[in-house]
Every structure is written in structure tokens, then in C-alpha cells.
Design an enzyme around this catalytic site. Structure first.
Site, PDB file in Angstrom:
ATOM      1  N   SER A  43       0.784  -1.190   0.056  1.00 56.68           N
ATOM      2  CA  SER A  43      -0.101   0.057  -0.029  1.00 56.68           C
ATOM      3  C   SER A  43       0.889   1.250   0.086  1.00 56.68           C
ATOM      4  O   SER A  43       1.095   1.916   1.043  1.00 56.68           O
ATOM      5  CB  SER A  43      -0.948  -0.059   1.149  1.00 56.68           C
ATOM      6  N   HIS A 156      -3.197  -6.291   2.394  1.00 54.10           N
ATOM      7  CA  HIS A 156      -2.223  -7.345   3.059  1.00 54.10           C
ATOM      8  C   HIS A 156      -3.014  -8.634   3.427  1.00 54.10           C
ATOM      9  O   HIS A 156      -2.509  -9.385   4.021  1.00 54.10           O
ATOM     10  CB  HIS A 156      -1.776  -6.796   4.444  1.00 54.10           C
ATOM     11  N   GLN A 164      -6.643  -1.627   7.103  1.00 58.09           N
ATOM     12  CA  GLN A 164      -5.562  -2.501   6.935  1.00 58.09           C
ATOM     13  C   GLN A 164      -5.000  -3.216   8.073  1.00 58.09           C
ATOM     14  O   GLN A 164      -4.506  -4.474   8.005  1.00 58.09           O
ATOM     15  CB  GLN A 164      -4.410  -1.785   6.185  1.00 58.09           C
ATOM     16  N   GLU A 165      -4.835  -2.652   9.153  1.00 55.09           N
ATOM     17  CA  GLU A 165      -3.984  -3.182  10.171  1.00 55.09           C
ATOM     18  C   GLU A 165      -4.756  -2.918  11.768  1.00 55.09           C
ATOM     19  O   GLU A 165      -5.121  -1.547  11.913  1.00 55.09           O
ATOM     20  CB  GLU A 165      -2.683  -2.432  10.221  1.00 55.09           C
ATOM     21  N   GLU A 206       1.506  -9.516   7.078  1.00 54.83           N
ATOM     22  CA  GLU A 206       2.214  -9.086   8.191  1.00 54.83           C
ATOM     23  C   GLU A 206       1.993 -10.280   9.455  1.00 54.83           C
ATOM     24  O   GLU A 206       2.348  -9.840  10.472  1.00 54.83           O
ATOM     25  CB  GLU A 206       1.977  -7.773   8.633  1.00 54.83           C
ATOM     26  N   ASP A 243      -3.789   1.074  11.478  1.00 51.77           N
ATOM     27  CA  ASP A 243      -3.588   1.833  10.284  1.00 51.77           C
ATOM     28  C   ASP A 243      -4.621   1.240   9.386  1.00 51.77           C
ATOM     29  O   ASP A 243      -4.864   0.481   8.838  1.00 51.77           O
ATOM     30  CB  ASP A 243      -2.311   1.188   9.793  1.00 51.77           C
ATOM     31  N   GLU A 287      -3.425   5.583  12.099  1.00 62.52           N
ATOM     32  CA  GLU A 287      -2.517   5.935  11.130  1.00 62.52           C
ATOM     33  C   GLU A 287      -3.285   6.081   9.755  1.00 62.52           C
ATOM     34  O   GLU A 287      -4.188   5.350   9.518  1.00 62.52           O
ATOM     35  CB  GLU A 287      -1.371   4.901  10.867  1.00 62.52           C
ATOM     36  N   ASP A 314       1.461   8.203   7.233  1.00 64.21           N
ATOM     37  CA  ASP A 314       2.362   7.310   6.562  1.00 64.21           C
ATOM     38  C   ASP A 314       2.412   7.626   4.878  1.00 64.21           C
ATOM     39  O   ASP A 314       3.474   8.444   4.670  1.00 64.21           O
ATOM     40  CB  ASP A 314       1.883   5.977   6.811  1.00 64.21           C
ATOM     41  N   LYS A 339       9.773   5.021   7.144  1.00 67.79           N
ATOM     42  CA  LYS A 339      10.061   3.850   6.449  1.00 67.79           C
ATOM     43  C   LYS A 339      11.172   4.114   5.642  1.00 67.79           C
ATOM     44  O   LYS A 339      11.078   5.118   4.831  1.00 67.79           O
ATOM     45  CB  LYS A 339       8.866   3.566   5.591  1.00 67.79           C
ATOM     46  N   HIS A 367       8.559  -1.395   9.426  1.00 67.55           N
ATOM     47  CA  HIS A 367       8.915  -2.453   8.497  1.00 67.55           C
ATOM     48  C   HIS A 367       7.939  -2.026   7.372  1.00 67.55           C
ATOM     49  O   HIS A 367       7.024  -1.161   7.108  1.00 67.55           O
ATOM     50  CB  HIS A 367       8.527  -3.656   8.898  1.00 67.55           C
ATOM     51  N   ARG A 368       7.955  -2.861   6.152  1.00 64.32           N
ATOM     52  CA  ARG A 368       7.020  -2.809   5.173  1.00 64.32           C
ATOM     53  C   ARG A 368       6.364  -4.456   5.055  1.00 64.32           C
ATOM     54  O   ARG A 368       6.892  -5.211   5.674  1.00 64.32           O
ATOM     55  CB  ARG A 368       7.849  -2.651   3.571  1.00 64.32           C
ATOM     56  N   SER A 369       5.142  -4.307   4.278  1.00 66.91           N
ATOM     57  CA  SER A 369       4.592  -5.648   4.151  1.00 66.91           C
ATOM     58  C   SER A 369       5.402  -6.625   3.282  1.00 66.91           C
ATOM     59  O   SER A 369       5.118  -7.763   3.816  1.00 66.91           O
ATOM     60  CB  SER A 369       3.154  -5.497   3.747  1.00 66.91           C
ATOM     61  N   LYS A 390       6.780  -0.643  14.393  1.00 66.91           N
ATOM     62  CA  LYS A 390       5.837  -1.264  13.755  1.00 66.91           C
ATOM     63  C   LYS A 390       6.439  -2.448  12.947  1.00 66.91           C
ATOM     64  O   LYS A 390       6.985  -2.167  11.963  1.00 66.91           O
ATOM     65  CB  LYS A 390       4.961  -0.446  12.998  1.00 66.91           C
TER      66      LYS A 390
HETATM   67  P1  PGA Z   1       2.955  -1.181   3.247  1.00 63.34           P
HETATM   68  O1  PGA Z   1       2.297  -1.293   4.462  1.00 63.34           O
HETATM   69  O2  PGA Z   1       4.475  -1.799   3.382  1.00 63.34           O
HETATM   70  O3  PGA Z   1       2.131  -2.400   2.119  1.00 63.34           O
HETATM   71  O4  PGA Z   1       3.086  -0.028   2.364  1.00 63.34           O
HETATM   72  C1  PGA Z   1       2.626  -0.916   5.774  1.00 63.34           C
HETATM   73  C2  PGA Z   1       2.009   0.362   5.931  1.00 63.34           C
HETATM   74  O5  PGA Z   1       1.206   0.726   5.465  1.00 63.34           O
HETATM   75  O6  PGA Z   1       2.202   0.879   7.129  1.00 63.34           O
HETATM   76 ZN    ZN Z   2       0.596   2.573   6.635  1.00 65.61          ZN
END
Ligand code: PGA
Ligand code: ZN
Length: 419
Positions: A43, A156, A164-165, A206, A243, A287, A314, A339, A367-369, A390
């Protein structure tokens, strides 16, 4: 002068989604070397530095990174041979100049970041210091609060959750080790509850569970129950962070809950939606609650909720000082997700963190996904003393690799560790 760089090389490896990424190694004349692997998001924010992909559909569906590998081996390497690895700022600046674009689209952020991180790892080894201490100096003793993503949705997972999270934050834990235990026990309690309710316990990118739910209330209710069953007090021992990654479901001017079938909302309806959730559940951080171009929405939500909870940008900020400056001016959030691969060098990432510190904003190392077994961000989070990380759920090796490295650092620091 045996501490000079004599070799910089990269090759293609696989990330946690089975897609190619780079492993990059810097070697000194004295034989010391540092190796890192580059992560990759799903994302992604539209203003992130460009991740160079080959685009040849016959190889890895176009996701190969051989061009980026070649850029490391043939373009970047000759420029930095003979330098010492502790010249991080010079090496990063040289790569930025060599690339010559504002989004690193010539060489690729994946090519540049690998060299940048490997340079730091090599320098730390050559000074005989653990990476967190080399990067953090005497300030590098603070272990971060883990935000553990135990329910996955959005891009994800293949379930019906648009957001997403869903993360648990063990705020009441006295040490990092204990925080991780709080999280792991809750993860196991959640699995049992999901099974009891006839829900699937397969996991997403994740490492969080990824079943279908009927409503968002149901997601939070089961999280709260899991915290309790695990023996903790919601809101005191363990709180919740989300998130939304709202850019991924923002289409044609509105927020479209198409996965869950819960309708369409405008920006102010989204804010009302979050407000009602925060009223009912111990949510302490949201987020990307809104789309990355909805700056007015971010200003509104920060005005309405920013006193009480953390509002994190983000995709909005993409770890870029330009966007964070704008955010600070506009009061469009109060925290930044960090990131390394969104901006592409260690130096620029540190600059963004310094801007957060100067502005009195929180920052979360992330991190990243798409990840690898690389643990750079664990050391980096301690070095930057930022207080939050995270890095996914407590399952999947590429996620636990970071948590386990943090356990190791906490043990190494002994009584000097701050949490
Ligand atoms: P991504 O997701 O690594 O797929 O961008 C992580 C996030 O959105 O925080
Ligand atoms: Zn994010």
C-alpha cells in the site's frame, strides 16, 4: 588504510511475498563486510521514492530487480570504492547526486537504500560496535514500544476488511521482553477465540489473522476479549492502534468500503466513524485515517482528535522532510511513520526523524509488508530512541526476526536499557 571500501555488490533475492528484492553487500579491504536486504511495500504512497522494477512480464511478472542490481554493481560501486564506510552522509549524498532525480527514479530507491544501509552496517562492524550503538551513540539505549499487527486487512489480506491493520500496543509492560509476551499471549488467545467463533485463522502479509468479519465493531470486540482472556486489562495493559491505509480504498472522491460492503463515506463521515470507534474502544493511535491527498481531512481529524490520540501520517508524509514540514505547518497530524525505503537513504531518514524531534512530534519506525529476515530496523529504532516500532505480528519469521533482535539488544544493554 585497510578500512576502505573495495567491493559493493548486490544480487536478487526473494522477499516474504515471494517477489524479488535486493541483497546488498559492502566489503572493506580488511575483509570486514556488511550485508542488508531491501524491503518492499504494497500500500505505497504515491510520493514515495521509486522502487525500480524490470517490468519484463516473463520474469517474476515484471517484478524483477536486475536493473537495480546492475545499478548497484556498475553505477554506484565505482563512485564509492576507496571511501571509508563511516562517511555515511557523503556516500548518501553522492548517490543522490548520481541519481539526479527528486524521486530516485534513475537508479531506483531499492538500489540506493541497499548501499546506504550496508554502508552503515559495515561501518558499525569496522568500529566494533553493535549497529544500534554506532547509529545512536550514547543516546541509543531506548527500546521501542511494539505495535503488533494481529489482524490484517486491506491490501495485506484477501478478506473483507477495508482497514489494513489492527495492532495491539502493550503500554503497561515494564520491559520490551514483557511487552512481547503480552502480545504473544494475546495473539494465542485471539486464535482460540476466532476458532470458537468459526472464523478462519490463516494469516496475512504481516502475520496477523485475516478472517472475514461482519462489522468493524466485531473486530474490536474480539480483540478486547482476546486481551482479557490473555489476562490483561484493555486500555491499561494493552491498547489498540489502527492503520486504515485509507488511500487504498479512496476512489473518485470518497472512501469506499467495498470489501466489507459497508457503504461509501466522505471525509467528515470518516472522522465521525473513527470518533465513534475511539469512544467505544481503547484506541490510542490511528495511521492514515484519510487519503494521502486529503490534507484538509487530516487537519480536521487532528483538530478533533489529536489532543487525545496519536494521528500518524504514513502515505501522507512518505518519510520526506518536505511533506512533514507541510504537515507541521498545517497541524495535519502529530506523528510520522518512518520507512527507510520511502525516501531511500539512511541520512534522509535520520533528517526526517530530527525534524519530528524538533517539532515535538512522535515517530514510529516501520517495516514494510514485503520484508526479509533483515533486522536493520530493530537496531535503527533503538538508535533513534523514538519509542515505537511497527514490525508486524508475532508470527512469520521476517517479523519475529526484528522482535528477536530487539530482545537481544535489551539483554545486551542489561540495566542500561530504557523502555
Ligand atoms: P506497506 O504497508 O508496506 O504495504 O505500505 C505498511 C503500512 O501501510 O504501514
Ligand atoms: Zn501505513
Amino acid at each position: 588504510m585497510r578500512d576502505r571500501i573495495i567491493l559493493v555488490e548486490a544480487f536478487e533475492i526473494l522477499d516474504s511475498r515471494g517477489n524479488p528484492t535486493l541483497r546488498t553487500k559492502v566489503t572493506l579491504e580488511n575483509g570486514i563486510s556488511g550485508t542488508v536486504s531491501v524491503p518492499s511495500g504494497a500500500s505505497t504512497g504515491e510520493n514515495e521514492a521509486l522502487e525500480l522494477r524490470d517490468g519484463d512480464k516473463k520474469f517474476f511478472g515484471g517484478k524483477g530487480v536486475l536493473k537495480a542490481v546492475e545499478n548497484v554493481n556498475k553505477e554506484i560501486a565505482p563512485e564509492i570504492l576507496g571511501m571509508t564506510p563511516d562517511r555515511q552522509v557523503d556516500i548518501d549524498r553522492m548517490m543522490i547526486e548520481l541519481d539526479g532525480t527528486s524521486n530516485k527514479s534513475n537508479l531506483g530507491s531499492n538500489a540506493i537504500l541497499g548501499v546506504s544501509m550496508a554502508t552503515a552496517v559495515t561501518a558499525a562492524k569496522s568500529h566494533n560496535l553493535p549497529l544500534f550503538q554506532y547509529l545512536g551513540g550514547v543516546g541509543g539505549f531506548r527500546l521501542p514500544m511494539p505495535m503488533m499487527n494481529i489482524i490484517n486487512g486491506g491490501e495485506h489480506a484477501e478478506n473483507n476488511i477495508d482497514l489494513q491493520e489492527f495492532m495491539i500496543v502493550p503500554q503497561g509492560a515494564p520491559t520490551f521482553k514483557e511487552a512481547l509476551r503480552y502480545g504473544a499471549q494475546t495473539f494465542h488467545a485471539l486464535k482460540k477465540l476466532l476458532l470458537k467463533n468459526g472464523l478462519l485463522t490463516g494469516i496475512g502479509d504481516e502475520g496477523g489473522f485475516a478472517p472475514n468479519f461482519k462489522t468493524y465493531e466485531e473486530v474490536f470486540e474480539i480483540l478486547i476479549e482476546a486481551i482479557q482472556v490473555a489476562g490483561f486489562i484493555p486500555g491499561a495493559d494493552i491498547s489498540i492502534a489502527i492503520d486504515a491505509a485509507a488511500s487504498s480504498f479512496y476512489k473518485d472522491g470518497s472512501y469506499n468500503f467495498s470489501r466489507s460492503g459497508l457503504g461509501v463515506k466522505n471525509s467528515s463521515e470518516m472522522i465521525q466513524f473513527y470518533k465513534s470507534l475511539v469512544k467505544k474502544f481503547p484506541i490510542i493511535s490511528i495511521e492514515d485515517p484519510l487519503d494521502e491527498n486529503d490534507w484538509a481531512g487530516f487537519e480536521n481529524i487532528t483538530k478533533e482528535m489529536g489532543q487525545d490520540i496519536q494521528i500518524v501520517g504514513d502515505d501522507l508524509f512518505v518519510t520526506n522532510t518536505e511533506f512533514v514540514k507541510k504537515g507541521v505547518q498545517k497541524n495535519a497530524a502529530n506523528a510520522v511513520l518512518i520507512k527507510l525505503n520511502q525516501i531511500g537513504t539512511v541520512t534522509e531518514t535520520v533528517a526526517t526523524i530530527h525534524l519530528c524531534q524538533k517539532s515535538g512530534w512522535n515517530y514510529i519506525i516501520s517495516h514494510r509488508s514485503g520484508e526479509t529476515e533483515d533486522t536493520f530496523i530493530a537496531d535503527f529504532s533503538v538508535a533513534m530512541a523514538g519509542g515505537q516500532i511497527k514490525t508486524g505480528s508475532v508470527s512469520r519469521g521476517e517479523r519475529t526476526a526484528k522482535y528477536n533482535r530487539l530482545l537481544e539488544i535489551e539483554k545486551e544493554l542489561g540495566k542500561s536499557a530504557i523502555f
